[in-house]
Design a protein around this motif. Sequence first.
Motif, PDB file in Angstrom:
ATOM      1  N   ALA A   1       5.922   2.866  -2.340  1.00 49.82           N
ATOM      2  CA  ALA A   1       5.068   2.263  -1.290  1.00 49.82           C
ATOM      3  C   ALA A   1       6.131   1.302  -0.043  1.00 49.82           C
ATOM      4  O   ALA A   1       7.131   0.896  -0.670  1.00 49.82           O
ATOM      5  CB  ALA A   1       3.964   0.500  -1.242  1.00 49.82           C
ATOM      6  N   ARG A   2       5.846   0.912   1.385  1.00 47.46           N
ATOM      7  CA  ARG A   2       6.652  -0.256   1.929  1.00 47.46           C
ATOM      8  C   ARG A   2       6.979  -2.104   1.063  1.00 47.46           C
ATOM      9  O   ARG A   2       6.077  -2.371   0.842  1.00 47.46           O
ATOM     10  CB  ARG A   2       6.207   0.197   2.719  1.00 47.46           C
ATOM     11  CG  ARG A   2       7.167  -1.713   4.008  1.00 47.46           C
ATOM     12  CD  ARG A   2       6.827  -1.118   5.258  1.00 47.46           C
ATOM     13  NE  ARG A   2       7.566  -1.881   6.414  1.00 47.46           N
ATOM     14  CZ  ARG A   2       7.610  -3.278   7.175  1.00 47.46           C
ATOM     15  NH1 ARG A   2       6.911  -3.807   5.998  1.00 47.46           N
ATOM     16  NH2 ARG A   2       8.562  -3.557   7.104  1.00 47.46           N
ATOM     17  N   GLN A   3       7.799  -2.022   0.917  1.00 46.15           N
ATOM     18  CA  GLN A   3       8.228  -3.195  -0.213  1.00 46.15           C
ATOM     19  C   GLN A   3       7.523  -4.532   1.211  1.00 46.15           C
ATOM     20  O   GLN A   3       8.095  -4.687   2.964  1.00 46.15           O
ATOM     21  CB  GLN A   3       9.206  -4.063  -0.166  1.00 46.15           C
ATOM     22  CG  GLN A   3       9.865  -4.872  -1.358  1.00 46.15           C
ATOM     23  CD  GLN A   3       8.779  -5.516  -2.355  1.00 46.15           C
ATOM     24  OE1 GLN A   3       7.614  -5.803  -1.763  1.00 46.15           O
ATOM     25  NE2 GLN A   3       9.509  -4.978  -2.981  1.00 46.15           N
ATOM     26  N   SER A   4       6.024  -4.913   0.849  1.00 51.63           N
ATOM     27  CA  SER A   4       5.591  -5.740   1.839  1.00 51.63           C
ATOM     28  C   SER A   4       6.380  -7.576   1.771  1.00 51.63           C
ATOM     29  O   SER A   4       5.990  -8.435   2.000  1.00 51.63           O
ATOM     30  CB  SER A   4       4.111  -5.787   1.725  1.00 51.63           C
ATOM     31  OG  SER A   4       3.675  -6.170   0.802  1.00 51.63           O
ATOM     32  N   ARG A   5       6.857  -7.513   0.199  1.00 52.97           N
ATOM     33  CA  ARG A   5       7.087  -8.951   0.428  1.00 52.97           C
ATOM     34  C   ARG A   5       7.701  -8.978  -0.080  1.00 52.97           C
ATOM     35  O   ARG A   5      10.179  -8.772  -0.391  1.00 52.97           O
ATOM     36  CB  ARG A   5       7.268  -8.941  -1.474  1.00 52.97           C
ATOM     37  CG  ARG A   5       5.258  -9.484  -1.798  1.00 52.97           C
ATOM     38  CD  ARG A   5       4.990  -9.543  -3.159  1.00 52.97           C
ATOM     39  NE  ARG A   5       3.692  -9.624  -3.513  1.00 52.97           N
ATOM     40  CZ  ARG A   5       2.924  -8.795  -3.202  1.00 52.97           C
ATOM     41  NH1 ARG A   5       2.928  -7.317  -3.005  1.00 52.97           N
ATOM     42  NH2 ARG A   5       1.320  -9.136  -3.608  1.00 52.97           N
ATOM     43  N   PHE A   6       8.808  -9.432   1.408  1.00 54.51           N
ATOM     44  CA  PHE A   6      10.485 -10.076   1.635  1.00 54.51           C
ATOM     45  C   PHE A   6      10.792 -10.992   3.009  1.00 54.51           C
ATOM     46  O   PHE A   6       9.174 -12.139   3.608  1.00 54.51           O
ATOM     47  CB  PHE A   6      11.079  -8.837   2.766  1.00 54.51           C
ATOM     48  CG  PHE A   6      10.529  -8.117   3.400  1.00 54.51           C
ATOM     49  CD1 PHE A   6      11.046  -8.607   4.949  1.00 54.51           C
ATOM     50  CD2 PHE A   6       9.495  -7.902   3.927  1.00 54.51           C
ATOM     51  CE1 PHE A   6      10.249  -9.062   6.479  1.00 54.51           C
ATOM     52  CE2 PHE A   6       8.287  -6.840   4.846  1.00 54.51           C
ATOM     53  CZ  PHE A   6       9.159  -8.058   6.142  1.00 54.51           C
ATOM     54  N   ASP A   7      11.979 -11.638   2.597  1.00 55.63           N
ATOM     55  CA  ASP A   7      11.521 -12.604   3.592  1.00 55.63           C
ATOM     56  C   ASP A   7      12.806 -12.370   4.516  1.00 55.63           C
ATOM     57  O   ASP A   7      14.514 -11.533   4.265  1.00 55.63           O
ATOM     58  CB  ASP A   7      12.812 -14.018   2.898  1.00 55.63           C
ATOM     59  CG  ASP A   7      12.695 -15.107   3.584  1.00 55.63           C
ATOM     60  OD1 ASP A   7      12.970 -15.142   4.678  1.00 55.63           O
ATOM     61  OD2 ASP A   7      13.956 -15.729   2.759  1.00 55.63           O
ATOM     62  N   LEU A   8      13.686 -11.415   6.028  1.00 55.92           N
ATOM     63  CA  LEU A   8      13.823 -11.027   6.888  1.00 55.92           C
ATOM     64  C   LEU A   8      14.840 -12.467   7.111  1.00 55.92           C
ATOM     65  O   LEU A   8      16.071 -12.094   7.074  1.00 55.92           O
ATOM     66  CB  LEU A   8      13.114 -10.696   8.023  1.00 55.92           C
ATOM     67  CG  LEU A   8      13.181 -10.006   9.128  1.00 55.92           C
ATOM     68  CD1 LEU A   8      14.843  -8.377   8.826  1.00 55.92           C
ATOM     69  CD2 LEU A   8      12.901  -9.505  10.687  1.00 55.92           C
TER      70      LEU A   8
END
Length: 543
Positions: free
Chosen positions: A467-474
């Motif tokens: 899955a696409r990593q949805s928990r990130f800090d751009l």
Amino acid sequence: SRLQFVPAGVPALTLQLEGSLKRQAALRTPDYALDNTGQSQWTGGAVLAYRASDAVYQLSYRHLAAELGVCLCYRIDSTEDFFTQVQRSKPLGFELYRADAKIERPYQAIAHDLAVARARWTLGTLGTLTGTYAFQYDQRREYDIVRQATRGPQFAFRLWTHDVDLTLEHTPVHLSDHHHLIGSFGVVGMAQVHSYQGLQLVPDHKAGSAGIFAAERLVADEYELEAGVRYDFLARTAAFARTDFLRLVRSGQLSEDACGTVADTAAQVDCSSTYHTASASLGALRHFTQEWSGKVDLSMASRPPNPDEQYINGTAPSFPVFGLGRPDLRAETTYSASVTANYSSSRLTGEASAFGNYIADYIYFAPAIGPDGMPIFDVLIRGAFPRFVTRPVDAVFYGADGGVTALPVPWLELGAQASLIRARNLTDRAHLAFVPSNNVRSSLAVKRERLLGFTNAAAMVAASYTARQSRFDLNADLAAPPDAYFLLGGTVQAEKPVGKQVIKVALQAANVLGRRYREYTSLMRYFADQPGRQVMLRVSLVF
């Protein structure tokens, strides 16, 4: 290939020779070549063993030599080019890339030698004593793109490592007919010297360590209890060139007095660090029925930083970012707990577990962000490189994973696995970068003992969805996570008896659908896609 020799009249003495040769052309993504990613590698080794009535002695030596091309897609001329490439589906200049076998600059040449002497003695009712000495020599040279008149490497690493290990496995203690105690204890030691020559990257350093450990397991009919402890001491010293030391001070990675008082005229700065680390674990296994069991594990473990985390100060062809270590890092300590359930029968096996880890002073290597909230780049003669820094943060990791395997009929095997992990930077109250995203895998395998003159024939199809990593800090990364992807692969293998020998044949395929994808946990995602369809035929003979 592998050859085993038993001298006539000396059945207790055996000699085994091994060797391999590999040549690989540059890889391709579904849309373009990954230029200059070819490989050339060979290995050779021997193992000599002698078995006496109450002892076993073994000597072994292995050598590996390889030349590994470094993708030209890693080279970026400016900060603007980097962000332009991140937004593109293909690297800048991809139309000039080739998928040939030629290895050109930039590339790395590595050589690895490992010699091991091991003895195992049976000490009567006391138990079994195993002693090991290992010597390892590693050499790596990296060749960057330079003027034609320059022939040698721009980065040259040499590492010498001596390891000793002495372990006593005591004879099982039978406390009763239903309770037995099994365990071991021992000591370990290590001495290491690293020498470096070349452009700014790492300093020379040396280290020595010693440790002691013990582990015991109580085995009963319906349960098992296990406990272990370990203590290690490590001393490490690095010799920084003054200019490299001051660069770490200016960047904020190191305080000016972290290595003691430094004279204004000193050309070299010695930074010493010592670490006392301890580990302990406690586990319990309970058999509820013949099929069901459960397990609980509690542990605490500390580890010192490795030399790269402490000392790196630059970039190299195989390392496409400008890394800054932190010489004054403290040991990283992890407090863990996990619970696991197991089921096992003749037709079905499965396991599911949940875990949680709190890590104090987690050694975090991630992009450096400036006061303006923008990523920091270091612009050198060789190009522009995003800066990555090592720093300690408090972090928490938790998640679950599990798998199941079914045998509806003896010749058919079905499997499925899933993993989920979450991580949080408690110091900055943000998501950690480069944490794996959710993944699901499944497989189907058909096996036949005999088929068309072959034996041990098997065919397997494996699929995975990431899955696409949805928990990130751009704000703490250089690019958003890549899209989700589905991969399909497979293997067909069999054995063919030829006289007294057996030929093993295997046809392996990866990413057979030719999907474009990038891995969130890889630095390569900033520059290019992962390889596309790959097919390999392997034929091996043991004689």
